[in-house]
Design a protein around this motif. Structure first.
Motif, PDB file in Angstrom:
ATOM      1  N   UNK A 174      -8.269   5.433  -1.568  1.00  0.00           N
ATOM      2  CA  UNK A 174      -9.177   4.814  -2.521  1.00  0.00           C
ATOM      3  C   UNK A 174      -8.534   3.591  -3.152  1.00  0.00           C
ATOM      4  N   UNK A 175      -9.361   2.722  -3.726  1.00  0.00           N
ATOM      5  CA  UNK A 175      -8.843   1.447  -4.240  1.00  0.00           C
ATOM      6  C   UNK A 175      -8.132   1.583  -5.579  1.00  0.00           C
ATOM      7  N   UNK A 176      -8.304   2.718  -6.274  1.00  0.00           N
ATOM      8  CA  UNK A 176      -7.700   2.882  -7.596  1.00  0.00           C
ATOM      9  C   UNK A 176      -6.977   4.217  -7.665  1.00  0.00           C
ATOM     10  N   UNK A 177      -5.732   4.173  -8.077  1.00  0.00           N
ATOM     11  CA  UNK A 177      -4.985   5.420  -8.202  1.00  0.00           C
ATOM     12  C   UNK A 177      -3.538   5.145  -8.553  1.00  0.00           C
ATOM     13  N   UNK A 178      -2.913   6.086  -9.239  1.00  0.00           N
ATOM     14  CA  UNK A 178      -1.499   6.003  -9.589  1.00  0.00           C
ATOM     15  C   UNK A 178      -0.819   7.287  -9.151  1.00  0.00           C
ATOM     16  N   UNK A 179       0.224   7.157  -8.370  1.00  0.00           N
ATOM     17  CA  UNK A 179       0.973   8.306  -7.868  1.00  0.00           C
ATOM     18  C   UNK A 179       2.291   8.417  -8.617  1.00  0.00           C
ATOM     19  N   UNK A 180       2.625   9.636  -9.037  1.00  0.00           N
ATOM     20  CA  UNK A 180       3.940   9.897  -9.611  1.00  0.00           C
ATOM     21  C   UNK A 180       4.550  11.067  -8.857  1.00  0.00           C
ATOM     22  N   UNK A 181       5.776  10.873  -8.404  1.00  0.00           N
ATOM     23  CA  UNK A 181       6.499  11.921  -7.699  1.00  0.00           C
ATOM     24  C   UNK A 181       7.715  12.308  -8.525  1.00  0.00           C
TER      25      UNK A 181
ATOM     26  N   UNK B 213       0.825  -1.213   0.000  1.00  0.00           N
ATOM     27  CA  UNK B 213       0.000   0.000   0.000  1.00  0.00           C
ATOM     28  C   UNK B 213       0.857   1.260   0.000  1.00  0.00           C
ATOM     29  N   UNK B 214       1.977   1.237  -0.731  1.00  0.00           N
ATOM     30  CA  UNK B 214       2.892   2.388  -0.750  1.00  0.00           C
ATOM     31  C   UNK B 214       2.220   3.638  -1.305  1.00  0.00           C
ATOM     32  N   UNK B 215       1.347   3.483  -2.293  1.00  0.00           N
ATOM     33  CA  UNK B 215       0.672   4.661  -2.847  1.00  0.00           C
ATOM     34  C   UNK B 215      -0.147   5.375  -1.790  1.00  0.00           C
ATOM     35  N   UNK B 216      -0.858   4.608  -0.967  1.00  0.00           N
ATOM     36  CA  UNK B 216      -1.633   5.211   0.111  1.00  0.00           C
ATOM     37  C   UNK B 216      -0.724   5.857   1.145  1.00  0.00           C
TER      38      UNK B 216
ATOM     39  N   UNK C  66       2.272   7.087   0.838  1.00  0.00           N
ATOM     40  CA  UNK C  66       2.976   8.269   0.340  1.00  0.00           C
ATOM     41  C   UNK C  66       2.049   9.444   0.041  1.00  0.00           C
ATOM     42  N   UNK C  67       0.773   9.153  -0.256  1.00  0.00           N
ATOM     43  CA  UNK C  67      -0.130  10.224  -0.676  1.00  0.00           C
ATOM     44  C   UNK C  67      -1.215  10.560   0.342  1.00  0.00           C
ATOM     45  N   UNK C  68      -1.592   9.599   1.191  1.00  0.00           N
ATOM     46  CA  UNK C  68      -2.709   9.794   2.099  1.00  0.00           C
ATOM     47  C   UNK C  68      -4.039   9.442   1.485  1.00  0.00           C
ATOM     48  N   UNK C  69      -4.056   9.139   0.180  1.00  0.00           N
ATOM     49  CA  UNK C  69      -5.291   8.764  -0.513  1.00  0.00           C
ATOM     50  C   UNK C  69      -5.486   7.259  -0.399  1.00  0.00           C
TER      51      UNK C  69
ATOM     52  N   UNK D  32     -10.000   7.933 -10.910  1.00  0.00           N
ATOM     53  CA  UNK D  32     -11.197   8.114 -11.729  1.00  0.00           C
ATOM     54  C   UNK D  32     -12.296   8.834 -10.948  1.00  0.00           C
ATOM     55  N   UNK D  33     -13.398   9.076 -11.630  1.00  0.00           N
ATOM     56  CA  UNK D  33     -14.449   9.945 -11.093  1.00  0.00           C
ATOM     57  C   UNK D  33     -15.100   9.418  -9.822  1.00  0.00           C
ATOM     58  N   UNK D  34     -14.981   8.147  -9.544  1.00  0.00           N
ATOM     59  CA  UNK D  34     -15.526   7.621  -8.288  1.00  0.00           C
ATOM     60  C   UNK D  34     -14.879   8.271  -7.081  1.00  0.00           C
ATOM     61  N   UNK D  35     -13.641   8.737  -7.247  1.00  0.00           N
ATOM     62  CA  UNK D  35     -12.850   9.178  -6.103  1.00  0.00           C
ATOM     63  C   UNK D  35     -12.464  10.650  -6.152  1.00  0.00           C
ATOM     64  N   UNK D  36     -13.036  11.430  -7.061  1.00  0.00           N
ATOM     65  CA  UNK D  36     -12.623  12.830  -7.179  1.00  0.00           C
ATOM     66  C   UNK D  36     -12.804  13.586  -5.860  1.00  0.00           C
ATOM     67  N   UNK D  37     -13.976  13.490  -5.258  1.00  0.00           N
ATOM     68  CA  UNK D  37     -14.241  14.234  -4.022  1.00  0.00           C
ATOM     69  C   UNK D  37     -13.359  13.730  -2.882  1.00  0.00           C
ATOM     70  N   UNK D  38     -13.243  12.407  -2.762  1.00  0.00           N
ATOM     71  CA  UNK D  38     -12.416  11.826  -1.700  1.00  0.00           C
ATOM     72  C   UNK D  38     -10.959  12.228  -1.861  1.00  0.00           C
ATOM     73  N   UNK D  39     -10.448  12.119  -3.083  1.00  0.00           N
ATOM     74  CA  UNK D  39      -9.040  12.428  -3.322  1.00  0.00           C
ATOM     75  C   UNK D  39      -8.750  13.906  -3.075  1.00  0.00           C
ATOM     76  N   UNK D  40      -9.669  14.766  -3.491  1.00  0.00           N
ATOM     77  CA  UNK D  40      -9.470  16.201  -3.270  1.00  0.00           C
ATOM     78  C   UNK D  40      -9.327  16.505  -1.786  1.00  0.00           C
ATOM     79  N   UNK D  41     -10.135  15.845  -0.986  1.00  0.00           N
ATOM     80  CA  UNK D  41     -10.076  16.056   0.464  1.00  0.00           C
ATOM     81  C   UNK D  41      -8.800  15.465   1.057  1.00  0.00           C
ATOM     82  N   UNK D  42      -8.455  14.253   0.665  1.00  0.00           N
ATOM     83  CA  UNK D  42      -7.312  13.567   1.289  1.00  0.00           C
ATOM     84  C   UNK D  42      -5.961  14.097   0.797  1.00  0.00           C
TER      85      UNK D  42
END
Length: 238
Positions: free
Chosen positions: A52-59, A42-45, A47-50, A69-79
């Protein structure tokens, strides 16, 4: 409450500088591309605090983005608020996909790192002039990272199994025509569970064992840790 994400990103960028890496890609994946990840992957979570079950982080050296994706826009914006990571909304006009963003950020001779056990090498696509290394930089700075899954592996009793273990494995072991045409390079946990009549509890939501059989030329090769190997070796071939 202090947000730990900027400190973690700073530590990651220090490791990037030390290892000559221009960007790090952190997908939501384990070695078997499982939908539900054991905590170790769960390194993506982390490192980012997000979460959600789907996401790609690039640093990158100076910028960071998280694609979801759109399922997580509101959640990701907050986190992601206050983290220094930009929310990149997938399939929204004018938002570059992560590969396009990498092409814009990286230059010829740059190095992109993605952990070799995260399945993320498949996400790098064609990046002309960029070297892709399987360095696990998040793992280097994650001091309290959860251990690899080692939950008990149990036998799926014969009375509940529809097909005997020996019957399921025999075609692969014998290298029949179908297996030779489609050799499984890595069997997913749920397929492993079905093939061996074993069940695990590494994931809270599915009984597969994230320690798969790996095959080459149609022949299965035991690639599971000792705990699961011992269980498999001790079981009768019913």
């Amino acid at each position: 409450m202090n947000n730990p994400i900027p400190t973690r990103l700073a530590a990651l960028r220090a490791a990037m500088k030390q290892h000559g890496v221009a960007a790090v890609l952190v997908p939501s994946a384990d070695p078997h591309l499982s939908e539900y990840l054991p905590a170790h992957w769960s390194a993506r979570e982390w490192l980012s605090g997000f979460d959600g079950s789907a996401g790609t982080l690039i640093v990158g050296r100076e910028q960071a983005g998280l694609w979801t994706d759109s399922r997580y826009f509101a959640q990701a914006e907050q986190q992601l608020a206050g983290s220094g990571i930009a929310l990149m909304k997938l399939r929204v006009p004018h938002t570059p996909e992560h590969l396009e963003w990498l092409r814009q950020q990286l230059h010829e001779g740059d190095v992109l790192a993605v952990a070799g056990d995260s399945g993320g090498r498949r996400s790098t696509g064609e990046l002309a002039g960029v070297s892709v290394r399987t360095d696990d930089l998040p793992g280097m700075i994650w001091s309290d990272r959860p251990a690899l899954p080692q939950a008990p592996v149990v036998e799926h009793e014969p009375r509940y199994a529809c097909i005997a273990r020996a019957e399921q494995i025999r075609p692969l072991a014998q290298g029949d025509a179908q297996a030779r045409r489609h050799p499984p390079p890595a069997v997913q946990p749920r397929r492993h569970a079905w093939l061996t009549n074993l069940r695990g509890s590494d994931s809270r939501v599915q009984p597969g064992v994230p320690r798969p059989l790996a095959g080459a030329g149609g022949r299965p090769r035991n690639a599971v840790p000792v705990a699961a190997s011992d269980v498999l070796a001790a079981l009768p071939p019913y």
